[in-house]
Design a protein around this motif. Structure first.
Motif, mmCIF file in Angstrom:
data_model
loop_
_atom_site.group_PDB
_atom_site.id
_atom_site.type_symbol
_atom_site.label_atom_id
_atom_site.label_comp_id
_atom_site.label_asym_id
_atom_site.label_seq_id
_atom_site.Cartn_x
_atom_site.Cartn_y
_atom_site.Cartn_z
ATOM 1 N N GLU A 81 0.759 -0.720 -0.203
ATOM 2 C CA GLU A 81 -0.255 -0.006 -0.102
ATOM 3 C C GLU A 81 0.811 1.746 0.018
ATOM 4 N N GLY A 254 -9.643 -4.072 -3.907
ATOM 5 C CA GLY A 254 -8.357 -4.938 -3.336
ATOM 6 C C GLY A 254 -8.379 -5.746 -3.817
ATOM 7 N N ASP A 258 -8.954 -13.730 -0.838
ATOM 8 C CA ASP A 258 -10.282 -15.204 -0.480
ATOM 9 C C ASP A 258 -10.655 -15.473 -2.170
#
Ligand code: NAD
Ligand code: IPM
Ligand code: MN
Length: 324
Positions: A81, A254, A258
């Motif tokens: 980030e 993002g 998952d």
């Protein structure tokens, strides 16, 4: 004309692959150049934004970016980030346009992108106290407010400025400067709204909004909420623009760790960001419309799992390419 592509992490390469195919079909004259960025760049170069990548972005006519971020670096001293914030700051893309459209809802969040809490002094003191500071200069507020009013002129002439002026000094500055800018736009209606109320109204009556303008962190949070109100993160694109130089185009979502690697990510947000790139980066309105319509048709014909369907990323991509 050159586009720098930064596939990024997690689902990033999967959605970038579809976007590259669409660009090759719609605008074969635009040159695509790929560079490492994010977690993959920390692994290969020890830096989420290597100097070669930054130089290439500065020289490009536009930057198309996939999401970055990887749980592997959640507790690491250098995080993906940080590279993203540095890139936004270096390109000085202060106006982050996040449209949310579905049915009766047609709103545009204009998020200040290179100031506030994300760019203030922060640290951890010896006693364990952590701090982040929020600062805005009048000039930083003025330029993003002006962009919001200009955009409102091309839409329904309504601006909602979102702040927390009942508590924060930076928000009182925000409100004062927005009021000053509004004097130059008497054809646009301005309202001020506190951010907690704005969250409630976005959830209960999103159709009442046209343009929202707000500071960096409020815009981050409210844009995920606006996405949820209009079909989800899989659909939400963004364009980050400055006054000069390359614009940065990326989905709101993002790296979705998952579902990464399963071939089921919805590439619509990335493709809509690509349409914004064609329009805002190159003035190619016709190709942008073609891509948006192809995405809309694919959403109806081959919805992905986040939308309740069972189409894979590949199948969705094929449906889009059939319309390009
Ligand atoms: P996320 O947006 O990655 O995922 C939130 C949820 O939405 C997950 O369940 C995910 O599977 C789903 N989702 C997101 N995009 C989807 C898509 N296109 N299709 C289908 N489902 C989708 O948020 P997070 O999990 O909080 O963050 C994961 C990582 O991404 C973190 O490292 C974070 O810092 C980073 N991140 C990066 C960006 C960016 O690069 N601009 C934006 C947001 C988060
Ligand atoms: C976004 C993301 C980023 C932000 C993170 C990954 C730094 O959430 O683009 O919305 O907060 O700006
Ligand atoms: Mn976000």
């Amino acid at each position: 004309m050159k586009i720098v592509c930064l596939p990024g992490d997690g689902v990033g390469p999967e959605v970038m692959d579809v976007a590259r195919r669409a660009l090759n079909a719609l605008a074969p004259d635009l040159e695509l150049e790929e560079h490492v960025f994010g977690a993959s760049a920390i692994r290969s170069a020890g830096n989420p934004l290597p100097e070669e990548t930054l130089t290439a972005c500065r020289r490009a006519d536009a930057v198309l970016k996939g999401p970055i971020g990887d749980p592997e670096f959640d507790a690491a001293p250098v995080r993906p980030e940080q590279g993203l914030l540095r890139l936004r700051g270096e390109l000085d893309v202060y106006a982050n346009l996040r449209p949310a459209v579905q049915g009766a809802v047609d709103l545009l969040i204009v998020r200040e992108l290179v100031g506030g809490l994300y760019f203030g002094v922060s640290g951890v003191r010896e006693d364990g106290t952590a701090f982040d500071t929020c600062e805005y200069t009048p000039a930083q507020v003025e330029r993003v407010a002006r962009r919001a009013f200009e955009l409102a002129r091309t839409r329904r002439q309504h601006v909602t400025s979102v702040d927390k002026a009942n508590v924060l000094e930076t928000s009182r500055l925000w409100r004062r400067v927005v009021n000053e800018v509004a004097r130059d736009y008497d054809d646009v209606v301005l309202e001020h709204m506190l951010v907690d109320n704005a969250a409630m109204q976005l959830a209960s009556s999103p159709e009442r909004f046209d343009v929202l303008v707000t500071e960096n962190m409020f815009g981050d949070i409210l844009s995920d909420l606006a996405a949820a109100m209009t079909g989800g993160l899989g659909l939400a694109p963004s364009a980050s623009l400055g006054d000069i130089g390359a614009g940065l185009f990326e989905p709101v979502h993002g790296s979705a760790p998952d579902i990464a690697g399963h071939g089921i990510v919805n590439p619509a947000a990335m493709l809509r960001s690509t349409a914004l790139l064609l329009e805002h980066g190159f003035g190619r309105t016709t190709e942008a419309r073609t891509l948006e319509e192809a995405v809309d048709a694919a959403l109806a014909a081959a919805p992905t799992r986040d939308l309740g369907g069972d189409a894979t990323t590949k199948a969705f991509g094929a449906a889009v390419l059939a319309g390009c």
